[in-house]
Design an enzyme around this catalytic site. Structure first.
Site, PDB file in Angstrom:
ATOM      1  N   ASN A  89      64.991  38.003  86.961  1.00  0.00           N
ATOM      2  CA  ASN A  89      64.235  38.879  87.316  1.00  0.00           C
ATOM      3  C   ASN A  89      63.690  39.940  86.207  1.00  0.00           C
ATOM      4  OD1 ASN A  89      62.978  41.112  89.476  1.00  0.00           O
ATOM      5  ND2 ASN A  89      64.296  42.182  88.172  1.00  0.00           N
ATOM      6  N   TYR A 160      50.515  37.284  79.019  1.00  0.00           N
ATOM      7  CA  TYR A 160      51.355  37.439  80.025  1.00  0.00           C
ATOM      8  C   TYR A 160      51.414  36.113  81.090  1.00  0.00           C
ATOM      9  CZ  TYR A 160      53.145  39.629  84.369  1.00  0.00           C
ATOM     10  OH  TYR A 160      53.875  39.811  85.439  1.00  0.00           O
ATOM     11  N   THR A 195      56.505  49.597  91.498  1.00  0.00           N
ATOM     12  CA  THR A 195      57.763  49.674  90.810  1.00  0.00           C
ATOM     13  C   THR A 195      57.670  51.043  90.156  1.00  0.00           C
ATOM     14  OG1 THR A 195      56.754  48.857  88.703  1.00  0.00           O
ATOM     15  CG2 THR A 195      57.780  47.085  90.298  1.00  0.00           C
TER      16      THR A 195
END
Length: 258
Positions: A89, A160, A195
């Site tokens: 993760n 990314y 987040t």
């Protein structure tokens, strides 16, 4: 058939679980009965989440290490009896949670390295560290949390996207190599998540930036850890034993999979 999401007797290492999506996954895996190894680069965050899980009646211990340090990863994995489930993760999407936006032709190679080190090499190191033990015991689950950027590409965020696509490709290779030993490997591809890194944006949901991002989603809200928790637990358990090599989107309808 009864749906069984019980992970009792299994040990799950969840990287980057000191905050955000990983924190939620640690809670969910512990609630399903797994002993959770809470990993974070910062020991105090790992300890805090492990204590929180234990206070809720679950089993957890902190296992801080840097996923980009192959020796550190190996030593950490060797320090525990076994890892049945690995959830890759830990990730880097940039300090703002959205990465550096630039055309690839104008990007600086120095900007690529942070994404590749965490999102690709970190996954390689952690998977390599746990895989021999899983194969020797004849059972293992590897779940890698990627991004839709790794499925569809990411204009102005190529490095990314490449790092996430590479991690997804690793799971497919492991599925082919290790399925005969009782090991499955799958990816969960996320859309934009809420987040700590993106909290400032979602605190103003009516801002032009938040509205622009969510306009691309069929379900117009950011994702949260609970949105993928049940799927991750399913893939980690016995009833996920014939699912391998797959990339499953959990993305609010940002993109679709055939």
């Amino acid at each position: 058939m009864t749906l069984n999401l019980d992970l009792s007797g299994r040990t799950a290492l969840i990287t980057g679980s000191g905050q955000g999506v990983g924190h939620g996954l640690a809670q969910s895996f512990a609630a399903a009965g797994a002993e959770v190894l809470v990993n974070d680069l910062r020991a105090e965050r790992a300890e805090e989440v492990a204590a929180e899980v234990r206070a809720a009646g679950g089993s957890a211990r902190a296992l801080p290490f840097d996923v980009t340090d192959p020796d550190g990863v190996h030593q950490a994995v060797q320090s525990v009896p076994e890892v049945d489930i690995l959830v890759n993760n830990a990730g880097n999407a940039g300090p703002s949670g959205f990465g550096v936006r630039a055309r690839f032709a104008e990007s600086d190679p120095a900007q690529w390295e942070p994404f590749l080190r965490v999102n690709l090499y970190g996954v390689l190191y952690c998977t390599r560290a746990v895989l021999p033990g899983m194969e020797s015991r004849g059972w293992g689950r590897i779940i890698t949390i990627i991004s839709d950027a790794g499925r569809t590409g990411d204009a102005y965020g190529a490095a990314y996207g490449v790092s996430k696509a590479g991690a997804a490709g690793l799971a497919r290779s492991i599925a082919l190599e290790s399925g005969r030993y009782g090991v499955t490997a799958n990816n969960i591809a996320l859309g934009t998540m809420r987040t700590p890194a993106t909290e400032a944006l979602w605190a103003q949901p009516d801002s032009p930036q938040a509205k622009a991002i969510l306009s691309a989603y069929a379900i117009r809200r950011p994702g949260v850890a609970d949105d993928l928790a049940a799927l991750a637990v399913l893939l980690a358990g016995e009833q996920g034993s014939w699912i391998t090599g797959q990339t499953i989107p959990v993305n609010g309808g940002y993109s679709f999979a055939l």
